[in-house]
Design an enzyme around this catalytic site. Structure first.
Site, short mmCIF file in Angstrom:
data_model
loop_
_atom_site.label_atom_id
_atom_site.label_comp_id
_atom_site.label_asym_id
_atom_site.label_seq_id
_atom_site.Cartn_x
_atom_site.Cartn_y
_atom_site.Cartn_z
CD GLU A 103 2.20 -31.67 16.37
OE1 GLU A 103 2.83 -32.52 17.02
OE2 GLU A 103 0.98 -31.52 16.49
CG ASP A 104 4.46 -35.86 17.87
OD1 ASP A 104 3.70 -35.00 17.34
OD2 ASP A 104 4.01 -36.82 18.51
CG ASP A 107 -0.93 -39.75 10.32
OD1 ASP A 107 -1.33 -40.13 9.22
OD2 ASP A 107 -0.64 -40.51 11.25
CE LYS A 135 2.66 -42.39 10.08
NZ LYS A 135 1.49 -43.06 10.70
CG PHE A 156 0.72 -46.94 14.82
CD1 PHE A 156 -0.17 -45.86 14.86
CD2 PHE A 156 1.21 -47.44 16.02
CE1 PHE A 156 -0.54 -45.30 16.08
CE2 PHE A 156 0.84 -46.88 17.23
CZ PHE A 156 -0.04 -45.80 17.25
CB VAL A 157 6.24 -44.50 14.00
CG1 VAL A 157 6.67 -45.12 12.69
CG2 VAL A 157 5.66 -43.12 13.77
NE ARG A 169 1.87 -39.55 25.28
CZ ARG A 169 1.20 -39.08 24.23
NH1 ARG A 169 1.84 -38.61 23.20
NH2 ARG A 169 -0.11 -39.08 24.22
C1 PRP Z 1 -0.63 -36.33 16.78
C2 PRP Z 1 0.45 -35.32 16.38
C3 PRP Z 1 -0.33 -34.25 15.68
C4 PRP Z 1 -1.46 -35.02 15.03
C5 PRP Z 1 -1.10 -35.28 13.61
O1 PRP Z 1 -1.19 -35.91 18.00
O2 PRP Z 1 1.15 -34.83 17.49
O3 PRP Z 1 -0.83 -33.27 16.56
O4 PRP Z 1 -1.58 -36.27 15.72
O5 PRP Z 1 -2.15 -35.95 12.95
P1 PRP Z 1 -2.83 -35.37 11.63
O6 PRP Z 1 -1.73 -34.86 10.74
O7 PRP Z 1 -3.52 -36.59 11.03
O8 PRP Z 1 -3.80 -34.31 12.00
P2 PRP Z 1 -2.23 -36.81 18.81
O9 PRP Z 1 -3.62 -36.43 18.41
O10 PRP Z 1 -1.85 -38.26 18.68
O11 PRP Z 1 -2.02 -36.28 20.30
P3 PRP Z 1 -0.72 -36.40 21.28
O12 PRP Z 1 0.34 -35.50 20.70
O13 PRP Z 1 -1.21 -35.93 22.60
O14 PRP Z 1 -0.29 -37.85 21.28
#
Ligand code: PRP
Length: 183
Positions: A103-104, A107, A135, A156-157, A169
């Protein structure tokens, strides 16, 4: 894109391209060691994890298989609700496999908590998580994350896969945006 391309939109740079590459190399070394002699499947969660997957996979010195999932979190606005819908599922049968979700960012942890439970129900040997960013102050669930690049403040990053309204991105670094961009 580099910092000079988006200077006017930036508040500050959190991690430079060099810092990210250095940390990913360290994570890759840990992963190579931990999975030595075992076949590993790395699973990228679209779209944010594309950059981390690409760089992590190339930093590894072992063969890995790669697969992708896309999930959508039901919820209001930008807040994750923990109720997740699969938009694109894996093509790989997980039975008996060693799986590492990449994952990136983590949160609240709700998406990954749901995803880990979902993948565990498919009969793999192991399921672990690797994330570039986490985080701790935003955590809503207790989630065991084996590989963490950087623990960051609850800000927010964007960049290196992370977007604001689908933009930023493709920054080669992680940073925060100036208030005028989102206000
Ligand atoms: C982001 C990230 C995780 C999720 C984390 O994806 O890649 O999948 O949010 O959030 P959480 O810990 O609060 O559940 P996002 O929904 O922004 O989709 P994306 O990767 O397509 O930008």
């Amino acid at each position: 894109m580099e910092t000079s391309d988006v200077q006017a939109d930036l508040k500050h740079v959190l991690y430079s391209r060099e810092q990210i590459q250095q940390r990913i190399a360290e994570l890759a070394a840990d992963i190579d060691k931990d999975y030595e002699g075992r076949e590993l499947l790395i699973v990228g969660v679209l779209k944010g994890a594309v950059m981390v997957m690409a760089d992590l996979a190339r930093a590894l010195h072992s063969h890995v298989k790669m697969d992708w999932m896309a999930v959508s979190s039901y919820g209001s606005g930008t807040q994750s609700s923990g109720v997740v819908r699969i938009l694109k599922d894996l093509e790989t049968d997980l039975m008996g496999k060693h799986v590492l979700i990449v994952e990136d960012i983590i949160d609240s942890g709700l998406t990954l908590s749901w995803l880990k439970t979902n993948l565990l129900s498919r009969g793999p040997a192991t399921v672990e998580i690797c994330t570039l960013l986490r985080k701790p102050a935003a955590a809503k669930v207790d989630l065991d994350v084996k590989y963490v690049g950087f623990d960051i403040p609850n800000e927010f990053v964007v960049g290196y896969g992370l977007d604001f309204a689908e933009k930023y991105r493709n920054l080669d670094f992680v940073g925060t945006l100036a208030p005028h961009v989102y206000e």
